[in-house]
Design an enzyme around this catalytic site. Structure first.
Site: not given
Ligand code: GLU
Length: 468
Positions: A238-242
């Protein structure tokens, strides 16, 4: 030639270019190349609130970095979905004329109230036979036929959907604008796409799209939905996490060939016992039927290790050239102190010791800094040896008049080390810290040789002075 396959890549320009998108693009490109087909780039830019021209440029740049060459005869486009709105609307109206679509004026609240009443989920087909003819506040819905839809997918096999689980979905919004599902299918038909290879998240849409293809009078394309990429915790990237932006890997010095090769091995492997293979072999061997259908782990460490292999396989000239932008962008030293010839001497020492190009500046900064910062931990650890002052002093004296090459420099320290009953690993350490500021780096004697006699002696002396 006319029956050569037509593949497509259809990204939405709503953010940085995702590594998953890069893999999908490469799959399509490899297949178009092997089959003598075409790779169509279609930018799906209909969501005006999320699009920006900058993201579109990002897609074009990323594809070119991945070797997807827009000048190749196999490449077609870019096309822009937003320019086809009239075709999308016309197709929807044809579906209405043929009885495959109908107008509906229920508001979302009314739909919800009905769902509550009937105990069913979603829209229940209320307007199917009300004979509405369109107008303000009405949406156009597809009349989902009874029965079942079987999606034949090269990766997933046959996937069966019961049509009564699919509601009569919207084709045109009440403001007349086409919905994504419709636009996507109409464009694929218009562009004569024969093979749709895309991310698995679109599989639930596929029965609806297949119905649209058929209702519009065309046989559905060959589908292939490729598994998602997951992180170490097996969660979807995910954009936010990774770290998912291709641009970021590029900036950190991952080489395009390493990235391409690595992405192609996510859920697929070339024949033989190494995964590191040239693109031409990937093109020859890659088959969607061989793609594993479980999620693929995007392993940043493995990517780095591929990259290290690719760096070591480069010619020295290529390595120097590839390092140039990273060195030019480095803030590690005042730019006027950089010397390309000095770097060229150090390059062979560096090439074998980095996994990404971003590590290059820290390997050579001691050559371009007037006074490299001394790492305090390294200083404390190495200068606490009881022989530290003596080795610095004696080495500084001996190298003042010795021959200036790494073998002679090494011989001097070896003789000193033996005479003191010590090990070279130990006696090198204070010298390295005094000269480079760190305990790690390229081989010491080669580094000193490149740094030069005067500067080496100056740094040894300032190390002695720092000892107090
Ligand atoms: N524009 C869609 C996306 O970026 C792709 C749809 C498709 O490949 O059919 O997810």
């Amino acid at each position: 030639m006319s029956d050569a396959p037509r593949y497509r890549f259809a990204p939405s320009p709503t953010g940085f270019f995702h590594v998953g998108g890069a893999r999908t693009a490469l799959y399509n490109w490899a297949l178009a190349l092997r089959t003598g087909g075409t790779f169509v780039l279609r930018v799906e830019d209909t969501d005006e609130s999320r699009n920006s021209p900058e993201w579109t440029q990002g897609i074009i740049d990323a594809l070119s970095w991945l070797g997807i060459d827009s000048k190749s005869p196999r490449f077609e486009g870019p096309y822009f979905q937003s320019q086809n709105a009239e075709l999308h609307v016309a197709a929807a109206l044809r579906l209405f004329d043929a009885g495959n679509a109908y107008w509906c004026d229920l508001t979302p609240d009314q739909i919800q109230a009905r769902a509550k009443e009937t105990g069913k989920q979603g829209y229940d087909g209320y307007s199917r036979d009300r004979g509405l003819t369109g107008g303000p506040g009405q949406v156009l819905r597809f009349r989902v036929p009874a029965g079942k839809t079987i999606v034949t997918d090269l990766v997933r096999g046959d996937v069966e959907f019961a049509n009564d689980t699919i509601e009569d979905f919207v084709l045109l919004r009440s403001n007349g604008s086409p919905m994504f599902l419709l636009a996507n299918v109409v464009d694929d038909i218009e562009m004569k796409i024969t093979n749709v290879v895309r991310a698995e998240e679109h599989l639930p849409n596929t029965p609806k799209q297949q119905m649209l293809w058929e209702a519009l009078g065309h046989a559905a394309p060959i589908w292939a939905h490729v598994p998602v990429l997951v992180n170490e915790q097996r969660k979807k990237l995910s954009k936010r996490r990774d770290k998912v932006a291709l641009e970021q890997y590029r900036e950190e010095g991952i080489l395009p060939d390493a990235m391409i090769n690595y992405l192609m091995t996510l859920g697929w492997a070339p024949a033989g016992d190494t995964e590191i293979v040239p693109w031409s072999r990937i093109v020859d061997e890659f088959r969607l039927e061989d793609v594993n259908h479980s999620p693929a782990f995007f392993d940043i460490k493995k990517l780095a290790s591929f990259n290290g292999d690719y760096i070591r396989a480069m010619t020295l000239e290529a390595f120097i050239e590839a390092s140039a932008p990273v060195l030019a962008a480095s803030q590690a030293w005042p730019s006027d102190r950089f010397n390309a010839q000095v770097f060229a001497q150090a390059a062979p020492l560096v090439q074998t010791r980095v996994v990404t190009l971003s590590e290059v500046p820290a390997m050579v900064d001691f050559l371009f800094l007037a006074d490299p910062a001394i790492d305090e931990d390294a200083w404390t650890k190495t200068m606490s040896a009881d022989f530290a002052r003596e080795v610095l002093t004696d080495f500084a004296t001996s190298v003042a008049t010795s021959e200036w090459n790494h073998d002679s420099l090494k011989a001097i320290l070896e003789t000193w080390t033996e005479a003191h009953g010590l090990k070279l690993g130990k006696t090198q350490a204070p010298i390295r810290v005094a000269v480079t500021g760190r305990t790690v780096g390229p081989p010491l004697f080669e580094s000193i040789e490149i740094l030069g006699r005067d500067e080496t002696i100056r740094r040894l002396n300032s190390g002695i002075a720092r000892l107090g």
